[in-house]
Write an enzyme that holds these catalytic residues in place. Structure first.
Site, PDB file in Angstrom:
ATOM      1  N   HIS A  94     -61.326  41.897   4.615  1.00  0.00           N
ATOM      2  CA  HIS A  94     -60.194  42.383   3.815  1.00  0.00           C
ATOM      3  C   HIS A  94     -60.688  43.154   2.607  1.00  0.00           C
ATOM      4  O   HIS A  94     -61.812  42.973   2.148  1.00  0.00           O
ATOM      5  CB  HIS A  94     -59.300  41.219   3.383  1.00  0.00           C
ATOM      6  CG  HIS A  94     -60.029  40.147   2.634  1.00  0.00           C
ATOM      7  ND1 HIS A  94     -60.757  39.168   3.274  1.00  0.00           N
ATOM      8  CD2 HIS A  94     -60.157  39.914   1.321  1.00  0.00           C
ATOM      9  CE1 HIS A  94     -61.289  38.362   2.381  1.00  0.00           C
ATOM     10  NE2 HIS A  94     -60.950  38.795   1.175  1.00  0.00           N
ATOM     11  N   HIS A 126     -59.447  44.348  -1.356  1.00  0.00           N
ATOM     12  CA  HIS A 126     -58.534  44.112  -2.473  1.00  0.00           C
ATOM     13  C   HIS A 126     -58.201  45.434  -3.162  1.00  0.00           C
ATOM     14  O   HIS A 126     -59.102  46.257  -3.414  1.00  0.00           O
ATOM     15  CB  HIS A 126     -59.205  43.230  -3.538  1.00  0.00           C
ATOM     16  CG  HIS A 126     -59.627  41.877  -3.066  1.00  0.00           C
ATOM     17  ND1 HIS A 126     -58.905  40.737  -3.329  1.00  0.00           N
ATOM     18  CD2 HIS A 126     -60.719  41.470  -2.361  1.00  0.00           C
ATOM     19  CE1 HIS A 126     -59.525  39.688  -2.817  1.00  0.00           C
ATOM     20  NE2 HIS A 126     -60.636  40.097  -2.222  1.00  0.00           N
TER      21      HIS A 126
HETATM   22  P1  5GP Z   1     -61.884  36.813  -0.940  1.00  0.00           P
HETATM   23  O1  5GP Z   1     -62.189  35.745  -1.947  1.00  0.00           O
HETATM   24  O2  5GP Z   1     -62.199  36.298   0.435  1.00  0.00           O
HETATM   25  O3  5GP Z   1     -62.441  38.150  -1.240  1.00  0.00           O
HETATM   26  O4  5GP Z   1     -60.318  37.066  -1.036  1.00  0.00           O
HETATM   27  C1  5GP Z   1     -59.379  36.235  -0.463  1.00  0.00           C
HETATM   28  C2  5GP Z   1     -58.113  36.504  -1.205  1.00  0.00           C
HETATM   29  O5  5GP Z   1     -57.062  35.895  -0.505  1.00  0.00           O
HETATM   30  C3  5GP Z   1     -58.086  35.902  -2.619  1.00  0.00           C
HETATM   31  O6  5GP Z   1     -57.847  36.919  -3.565  1.00  0.00           O
HETATM   32  C4  5GP Z   1     -56.977  34.869  -2.571  1.00  0.00           C
HETATM   33  O7  5GP Z   1     -56.236  34.854  -3.758  1.00  0.00           O
HETATM   34  C5  5GP Z   1     -56.152  35.340  -1.401  1.00  0.00           C
HETATM   35  N1  5GP Z   1     -55.467  34.284  -0.694  1.00  0.00           N
HETATM   36  C6  5GP Z   1     -55.923  33.033  -0.408  1.00  0.00           C
HETATM   37  N2  5GP Z   1     -55.012  32.361   0.310  1.00  0.00           N
HETATM   38  C7  5GP Z   1     -53.958  33.211   0.491  1.00  0.00           C
HETATM   39  C8  5GP Z   1     -52.707  33.070   1.162  1.00  0.00           C
HETATM   40  O8  5GP Z   1     -52.368  32.039   1.749  1.00  0.00           O
HETATM   41  N3  5GP Z   1     -51.884  34.146   1.142  1.00  0.00           N
HETATM   42  C9  5GP Z   1     -52.214  35.302   0.503  1.00  0.00           C
HETATM   43  N4  5GP Z   1     -51.322  36.285   0.531  1.00  0.00           N
HETATM   44  N5  5GP Z   1     -53.381  35.461  -0.149  1.00  0.00           N
HETATM   45  C10 5GP Z   1     -54.253  34.420  -0.148  1.00  0.00           C
END
Ligand code: 5GP
Length: 145
Positions: free
Chosen positions: A107, A109
């Site tokens: 993903h 951001h």
């Molecule tokens: P990472 O830390 O893997 O780069 O980003 C994962 C993102 O997913 C984080 O920014 C976190 O806030 C978001 N996130 C975690 N759980 C959920 C969820 O259940 N729904 C949504 N929409 N975002 C989530």
């Protein structure tokens, strides 16, 4: 979670894609799905994910899918800008737990930024109100071109 490993289709984004978990959807096409981050690091924090992928991170992804993912990211980023008129946009992507990754479906951001407003805490701040996220998602969706 290290950089290497097997894709787990029980991850939260896979559940969102299958409609098993709710999300404030912004946009989707054949290749990507965009939705609001539920623990936003800033107002309008949006995530873009590939729909037909078992890539845990950027290194896992098929090269030809990288292009369509980032075309989607750019399209959504332009809509985020048009919706909120930020001073800047942070576009970021984490690979592996030591780098800050917490969800293991590739993903990207997109976070609108305003002068003097620091980036919020990553994946650990307060959970946003779903109605508020849906409203933000609609504002972005209205600007997708
Ligand atoms: P990472 O830390 O893997 O780069 O980003 C994962 C993102 O997913 C984080 O920014 C976190 O806030 C978001 N996130 C975690 N759980 C959920 C969820 O259940 N729904 C949504 N929409 N975002 C989530």
């Amino acid at each position: 979670m290290s950089l290497d490993g097997t894709y787990d289709d029980g991850n939260i984004f896979a559940k969102i894609l299958r409609g098993e978990m709710p999300a404030a959807r912004v946009f989707e096409d054949e290749h990507v799905y965009a939705f609001m981050d539920v623990f936003p690091q800033g107002r309008g924090h949006t995530l873009v994910i590939p729909k037909h992928s078992t890539a845990r991170n950027f290194l896992d992804e098929e090269p030809e899918r990288v292009a369509v993912l980032f075309q989607g990211v750019q399209r959504v980023a332009k809509a985020v800008r048009a919706a909120f008129n930020p001073d800047g946009l942070t576009i970021m992507q984490f690979n592996g737990a030591p780098a800050g990754q917490t969800v293991y479906h590739l993903h990207v951001h997109i976070i609108p930024r305003w002068e003097g407003v620091p980036l919020g805490r990553h994946a650990g701040g307060a959970m946003a109100d779903m109605d508020e996220l849906k409203d933000l998602a609609e504002q972005i969706a209205a600007k997708i071109s």
